[in-house]
Design a protein around this motif. Structure first.
Motif, PDB file in Angstrom:
ATOM      1  N   ILE A  75       0.830  -1.219   0.000  1.00 13.12           N
ATOM      2  CA  ILE A  75       0.000   0.000   0.000  1.00 13.12           C
ATOM      3  C   ILE A  75       0.864   1.269   0.000  1.00 13.12           C
ATOM      4  CG2 ILE A  75      -1.639   1.370   1.387  1.00 13.12           C
ATOM      5  CD1 ILE A  75      -2.941  -1.274   2.243  1.00 13.12           C
ATOM      6  N   GLY A  76       1.934   1.252   0.835  1.00  9.49           N
ATOM      7  CA  GLY A  76       2.796   2.425   0.983  1.00  9.49           C
ATOM      8  C   GLY A  76       3.289   2.934  -0.367  1.00  9.49           C
ATOM      9  N   THR A  77       3.707   2.025  -1.245  1.00 14.42           N
ATOM     10  CA  THR A  77       4.230   2.411  -2.564  1.00 14.42           C
ATOM     11  C   THR A  77       3.172   3.179  -3.349  1.00 14.42           C
ATOM     12  OG1 THR A  77       5.268   0.247  -2.497  1.00 14.42           O
ATOM     13  CG2 THR A  77       5.442   1.435  -4.580  1.00 14.42           C
ATOM     14  N   PHE A  78       1.937   2.687  -3.283  1.00 12.67           N
ATOM     15  CA  PHE A  78       0.877   3.317  -4.071  1.00 12.67           C
ATOM     16  C   PHE A  78       0.472   4.671  -3.474  1.00 12.67           C
ATOM     17  CE2 PHE A  78       0.910  -0.889  -5.710  1.00 12.67           C
ATOM     18  CZ  PHE A  78       0.476  -0.781  -7.023  1.00 12.67           C
ATOM     19  N   VAL A  79       0.518   4.750  -2.147  1.00 15.22           N
ATOM     20  CA  VAL A  79       0.198   6.034  -1.505  1.00 15.22           C
ATOM     21  C   VAL A  79       1.260   7.067  -1.911  1.00 15.22           C
ATOM     22  CG1 VAL A  79       0.046   7.224   0.730  1.00 15.22           C
ATOM     23  CG2 VAL A  79      -1.120   5.042   0.403  1.00 15.22           C
ATOM     24  N   GLU A  80       2.528   6.661  -1.926  1.00 15.05           N
ATOM     25  CA  GLU A  80       3.598   7.584  -2.338  1.00 15.05           C
ATOM     26  C   GLU A  80       3.404   8.016  -3.781  1.00 15.05           C
ATOM     27  OE1 GLU A  80       5.639   9.156  -0.328  1.00 15.05           O
ATOM     28  OE2 GLU A  80       4.583   7.984   1.193  1.00 15.05           O
ATOM     29  N   ARG A  81       3.016   7.065  -4.638  1.00 16.12           N
ATOM     30  CA  ARG A  81       2.779   7.411  -6.048  1.00 16.12           C
ATOM     31  C   ARG A  81       1.650   8.433  -6.164  1.00 16.12           C
ATOM     32  NH1 ARG A  81       1.628   2.808 -10.118  1.00 16.12           N
ATOM     33  NH2 ARG A  81       1.367   4.657 -11.403  1.00 16.12           N
ATOM     34  N   ALA A  82       0.589   8.230  -5.380  1.00 22.52           N
ATOM     35  CA  ALA A  82      -0.565   9.148  -5.447  1.00 22.52           C
ATOM     36  C   ALA A  82      -0.166  10.562  -5.026  1.00 22.52           C
ATOM     37  CB  ALA A  82      -1.698   8.630  -4.564  1.00 22.52           C
ATOM     38  N   LYS A  83       0.839  10.655  -4.159  1.00 21.23           N
ATOM     39  CA  LYS A  83       1.266  11.968  -3.660  1.00 21.23           C
ATOM     40  C   LYS A  83       2.284  12.648  -4.570  1.00 21.23           C
ATOM     41  CE  LYS A  83       2.564  11.417   0.681  1.00 21.23           C
ATOM     42  NZ  LYS A  83       2.934  10.753   1.942  1.00 21.23           N
ATOM     43  N   ASP A  84       2.883  11.874  -5.463  1.00 21.76           N
ATOM     44  CA  ASP A  84       3.947  12.394  -6.313  1.00 21.76           C
ATOM     45  C   ASP A  84       3.363  13.284  -7.425  1.00 21.76           C
ATOM     46  OD1 ASP A  84       6.000  12.860  -8.051  1.00 21.76           O
ATOM     47  OD2 ASP A  84       6.633  10.759  -8.231  1.00 21.76           O
ATOM     48  N   PRO A  85       3.694  14.583  -7.444  1.00 17.15           N
ATOM     49  CA  PRO A  85       3.110  15.458  -8.470  1.00 17.15           C
ATOM     50  C   PRO A  85       3.549  15.089  -9.886  1.00 17.15           C
ATOM     51  CG  PRO A  85       4.744  16.654  -7.135  1.00 17.15           C
ATOM     52  CD  PRO A  85       4.589  15.304  -6.514  1.00 17.15           C
ATOM     53  N   ASN A  86       4.644  14.307  -9.999  1.00 21.78           N
ATOM     54  CA  ASN A  86       5.104  13.924 -11.337  1.00 21.78           C
ATOM     55  C   ASN A  86       4.512  12.588 -11.800  1.00 21.78           C
ATOM     56  OD1 ASN A  86       6.838  16.182 -11.499  1.00 21.78           O
ATOM     57  ND2 ASN A  86       8.252  15.115 -10.089  1.00 21.78           N
ATOM     58  N   ASP A  87       3.672  11.998 -10.976  1.00 20.05           N
ATOM     59  CA  ASP A  87       3.046  10.719 -11.327  1.00 20.05           C
ATOM     60  C   ASP A  87       1.549  10.976 -11.477  1.00 20.05           C
ATOM     61  OD1 ASP A  87       1.976   8.141 -11.388  1.00 20.05           O
ATOM     62  OD2 ASP A  87       3.519   7.343 -10.050  1.00 20.05           O
ATOM     63  N   SER A  88       0.952  10.542 -12.598  1.00 15.88           N
ATOM     64  CA  SER A  88      -0.474  10.822 -12.823  1.00 15.88           C
ATOM     65  C   SER A  88      -1.379   9.892 -11.995  1.00 15.88           C
ATOM     66  CB  SER A  88      -0.804  10.680 -14.303  1.00 15.88           C
ATOM     67  OG  SER A  88      -0.565   9.344 -14.692  1.00 15.88           O
ATOM     68  N   PHE A  89      -0.783   8.915 -11.312  1.00 15.61           N
ATOM     69  CA  PHE A  89      -1.593   7.970 -10.533  1.00 15.61           C
ATOM     70  C   PHE A  89      -2.330   8.690  -9.407  1.00 15.61           C
ATOM     71  CE2 PHE A  89      -1.994   5.226  -6.761  1.00 15.61           C
ATOM     72  CZ  PHE A  89      -2.799   4.228  -7.282  1.00 15.61           C
ATOM     73  N   ARG A  90      -3.604   8.379  -9.231  1.00 13.00           N
ATOM     74  CA  ARG A  90      -4.405   8.912  -8.107  1.00 13.00           C
ATOM     75  C   ARG A  90      -5.028   7.743  -7.371  1.00 13.00           C
ATOM     76  NH1 ARG A  90      -7.794  14.381  -9.412  1.00 13.00           N
ATOM     77  NH2 ARG A  90      -5.976  15.710  -9.477  1.00 13.00           N
ATOM     78  N   LEU A  91      -5.282   7.910  -6.108  1.00 12.65           N
ATOM     79  CA  LEU A  91      -6.005   6.879  -5.372  1.00 12.65           C
ATOM     80  C   LEU A  91      -7.446   6.905  -5.854  1.00 12.65           C
ATOM     81  CD1 LEU A  91      -5.034   6.830  -1.595  1.00 12.65           C
ATOM     82  CD2 LEU A  91      -4.199   5.394  -3.463  1.00 12.65           C
ATOM     83  N   MET A  92      -7.862   5.883  -6.558  1.00 10.36           N
ATOM     84  CA  MET A  92      -9.224   5.875  -7.073  1.00 10.36           C
ATOM     85  C   MET A  92     -10.188   5.631  -5.912  1.00 10.36           C
ATOM     86  SD  MET A  92      -8.456   6.734  -9.957  1.00 10.36           S
ATOM     87  CE  MET A  92     -10.049   6.880 -10.738  1.00 10.36           C
ATOM     88  N   GLY A  93     -11.347   6.288  -5.982  1.00  9.62           N
ATOM     89  CA  GLY A  93     -12.303   6.182  -4.874  1.00  9.62           C
ATOM     90  C   GLY A  93     -11.983   7.141  -3.744  1.00  9.62           C
ATOM     91  N   PHE A  94     -11.037   8.036  -3.993  1.00  7.55           N
ATOM     92  CA  PHE A  94     -10.689   9.063  -3.004  1.00  7.55           C
ATOM     93  C   PHE A  94     -10.887  10.444  -3.599  1.00  7.55           C
ATOM     94  CE2 PHE A  94      -8.757   8.269   1.115  1.00  7.55           C
ATOM     95  CZ  PHE A  94      -8.832   6.888   1.162  1.00  7.55           C
ATOM     96  N   GLY A  95     -11.383  11.355  -2.765  1.00  8.78           N
ATOM     97  CA  GLY A  95     -11.520  12.736  -3.214  1.00  8.78           C
ATOM     98  C   GLY A  95     -12.862  12.970  -3.871  1.00  8.78           C
ATOM     99  N   HIS A  96     -13.287  14.205  -3.833  1.00  7.92           N
ATOM    100  CA  HIS A  96     -14.560  14.564  -4.456  1.00  7.92           C
ATOM    101  C   HIS A  96     -14.583  16.064  -4.668  1.00  7.92           C
ATOM    102  CE1 HIS A  96     -18.869  14.862  -5.187  1.00  7.92           C
ATOM    103  NE2 HIS A  96     -18.822  13.575  -5.437  1.00  7.92           N
ATOM    104  N   ARG A  97     -15.173  16.484  -5.773  1.00  5.60           N
ATOM    105  CA  ARG A  97     -15.262  17.923  -6.031  1.00  5.60           C
ATOM    106  C   ARG A  97     -16.062  18.636  -4.941  1.00  5.60           C
ATOM    107  NH1 ARG A  97     -15.241  21.232 -10.398  1.00  5.60           N
ATOM    108  NH2 ARG A  97     -13.227  20.297 -10.810  1.00  5.60           N
TER     109      ARG A  97
END
Ligand code: CMC
Length: 435
Positions: free
Chosen positions: A288-310
Motif C-alpha cells: 500500500i505504501g508504494t501506491f500512496v507515495e505514487r498518489a502523492k507524487d506530483p510527477n506521477d499521474s496515478f491517483r487513489l481511485m475512490g478518493f476525493g470529491h469535487r
C-alpha cells in the motif's frame, strides 16, 4: 428562493458600478445573479470546472460537502438507506414527496409492467463485439429506445414525460443485464415481474436457464442500497450533461444516453471499476505504501481511485453506509477475509493519517466500497459503472423533468474566452509555406 441582498461590482475601466442580486436558496450558499452581467459590462464570467458556478436552480438534491450531508428532497440519505427502498426513493425524486401506501403500490405496479424491452431490440446486441465494454452497449441501446417509443416523445406534454420516465426506470435494468449476458455469451434472461425491482435485476444478471440462481435476501438488499445511494447527486458531470443535451429539446432517451457517456469516465462513474483494478494491482497490504507515495507524487499521474470529491471535503456519507454494508455482504457470502476488503480498509486508514490527504480533505467517496460489495455478490468489474448508470437514471430523468417543466426554459449555451488567431485571410494551397 429569496432575493435578500446584493453585491456591487465596479468596472475600473469605466468606473461603472452594477448591483448584482444575491439569490438565497433554502440550504447552502446563495448565488450571484449574473444574467445581466454581459449586457452591463460586455464581459463573460470564466469558470471552466464550474468551481464557483451554479448551472441551474433545483429542488431535488442538496449536498453540504463540508459537513458530509446529502439530502434527497430534504430527507437525509442515512434515513432513507435505513428505512426506504430504491423504488420509493425513485418516486420521491421524480414526484417530490414520499409515496403513501397506495401510491407506492400503484407506482411499483406501473414500473413492473414496463420491464420488458421490445423483442426487436435484442438484435442490436448481436451487432456488438462480444468483448465490447457494456457501457458502450448502454450508450447505444438507451439512445435507440427513442426509435421505439415515438408515442411518448412530445417533451412539452407532461404525460409523455411521465411515460418516458417510467419506461427508462423500468427498462434500464433489463438493458443492462442484456449487455452483460451478451458479453458472457449466455442466454438472455427475461424480467420476472413476480420479483422486486432489485431481485429481478440480480436475477437477470446472475441466473442461467439450466440452474436456479442463488440470490440471498442480503444480496438483494445490498443491490437496492447501491441503487438508492447512487440515485441522484445534484449537478454532477453526467446530470449536467443530461440537462445540457435535454435543453436543446432532444428526446429524453437521447439525453440520458449522453449522460451515460459522461458517467463512463474514470473521474466520475468509471471510478468504481478503477478502484477494484487498483486494489487488485496493489495486491497485498504491504504494498500500500508504494501506491500512496505514487498518489502523492506530483510527477506521477496515478491517483487513489475512490478518493476525493469535487464537493465533499469530508467523508462521503454514501461511503460510510457502503462500508458498513460491505461487512454485511461479505459475512453473508462467507468472505470476511476477502483480501481486497482488507487492502481497502488499510488503505483508507493509511491515507486518513497522511498529511497529503488530510490537508487536501481527500476522503473515500461512494466508489471506494461499492465495487467490493458488487464483486462479493457476483457482479463482474466491467458492470460496476453500468449498475451506476441504472441507479442514476432516476436522478437524470427527475432533473430533466424539472428542467423541461421550468417556465422560460432555454437552451444551455455557454460562452468562451477565445484565445485563437485573430481574423486572417485565406491563403491558396499552392502559396502556403512549408512549415
Ligand atoms: N489521489 C491523490 N491526489 C488527489 C486525489 C486522489 N484521488 N484527488 C485529488 N487529489 C489532489 C490533486 O492532485 C490536487 O492536489 P494539488 O492541490 O497538490 O494539485 C488536490 O487533491 C485537489 O484535486 P483536484 O483535482 O483539484 O480536485 P477535483 O475537485 O477537480 O477532482 C476528483 C475531484 C473526484 C475528480 C478527484 O478527487 C479524483 O480524481 N479522484 C479519483 C477518482 C474518483 O474516485 N472519482 C469518483 C468521484 S465520486 C463519484 C462520482 O462522481 O461519480
Amino acid at each position: 428562493m429569496t432575493m435578500a441582498n446584493s453585491l456591487s461590482i465596479r468596472d475600473n475601466r469605466s468606473g461603472k458600478e452594477i448591483e448584482l442580486p444575491i439569490i438565497e436558496g433554502t440550504e447552502g450558499p446563495g448565488v450571484l445573479d449574473f444574467t445581466k452581467f454581459y449586457k452591463e459590462f460586455g464581459l463573460f464570467t470564466l469558470d471552466p470546472g464550474f468551481r464557483s458556478t451554479a448551472s441551474c436552480k433545483s429542488d431535488i438534491t442538496f449536498i453540504d460537502g463540508d459537513k458530509g450531508i446529502l439530502l434527497y428532497r430534504g430527507y437525509p440519505i442515512e434515513q432513507l438507506a435505513e428505512n426506504s427502498t430504491y423504488l420509493e426513493v425513485c418516486y420521491l425524486l421524480l414526484k417530490g414527496e414520499l409515496p403513501n401506501q397506495d401510491q407506492c403500490g400503484e407506482f411499483t405496479k406501473t414500473i413492473t409492467k414496463h420491464t420488458m424491452v421490445h423483442e426487436q431490440m435484442l438484435n442490436f446486441y448481436r451487432g456488438y463485439r462480444r468483448d465490447a465494454h457494456p457501457m458502450a452497449i448502454m450508450v447505444g441501446v438507451v439512445g435507440a429506445l427513442s426509435s421505439f417509443y415515438h408515442d411518448s416523445l412530445e417533451i412539452d406534454d407532461p404525460r409523455h414525460r411521465e411515460i418516458s420516465a417510467y419506461r427508462l426506470l423500468a427498462k434500464l435494468p433489463t438493458i443492462a443485464a442484456l449487455s452483460y449476458k451478451y458479453s458472457k455469451g449466455q442466454p438472455f434472461i427475461y424480467p420476472d415481474n413476480s420479483l422486486s425491482y432489485s431481485a429481478n435485476f440480480l436475477n437477470m444478471l446472475l441466473s442461467v436457464p439450466c440452474q436456479p440462481s442463488e440470490i440471498s435476501p442480503v444480496m438483494v438488499k445490498a443491490m437496492d442500497l447501491i441503487l438508492m445511494l447512487h440515485a441522484d447527486h445534484e449537478q454532477n458531470a453526467s446530470t449536467s450533461t443530461v440537462r445540457l443535451a435535454g435543453s436543446s429539446k432532444a428526446n429524453p432517451f437521447a439525453a440520458i444516453s449522453a449522460g451515460i457517456g459522461a458517467l463512463w469516465g474514470p473521474a466520475h462513474g468509471g471510478a468504481n471499476e478503477a478502484v477494484l483494478s487498483m486494489l487488485q494491482e496493489i495486491g497485498s497490504v504491504d504494498r500500500i505504501g508504494t501506491f500512496v507515495e505514487r498518489a502523492k507524487d506530483p510527477n506521477d499521474s496515478f491517483r487513489l481511485m475512490g478518493f476525493g470529491h469535487r464537493v465533499y471535503k469530508n467523508y462521503d456519507p454514501r461511503a460510510r453506509i457502503l462500508k458498513k454494508a460491505a461487512h454485511e455482504v461479505l459475512a453473508d457470502r462467507d468472505r470476511l477475509d476477502d483480501p481486497l476488503f482488507k487492502i481497502a480498509l488499510e488503505l483508507e486508514r493509511i491515507a486518513q493519517e497522511d498529511e497529503y490527504f488530510k490537508s487536501r480533505k481527500l476522503y473515500p467517496n461512494v466508489d471506494f466500497y461499492s465495487g467490493i460489495i458488487q464483486s462479493a455478490i457476483g457482479i463482474p468489474t466491467n458492470m460496476f459503472t453500468v449498475i451506476f448508470s441504472v441507479a442514476r437514471t432516476i436522478g437524470w430523468i427527475s432533473q430533466w423533468v424539472e428542467m423541461i417543466s421550468e417556465k422560460g426554459q432555454a437552451i444551455g449555451r455557454p460562452r468562451q474566452l477565445y484565445t485563437g488567431h485573430k481574423k486572417r485571410d485565406y491563403v491558396p494551397l499552392a502559396q502556403r509555406k512549408i512549415l
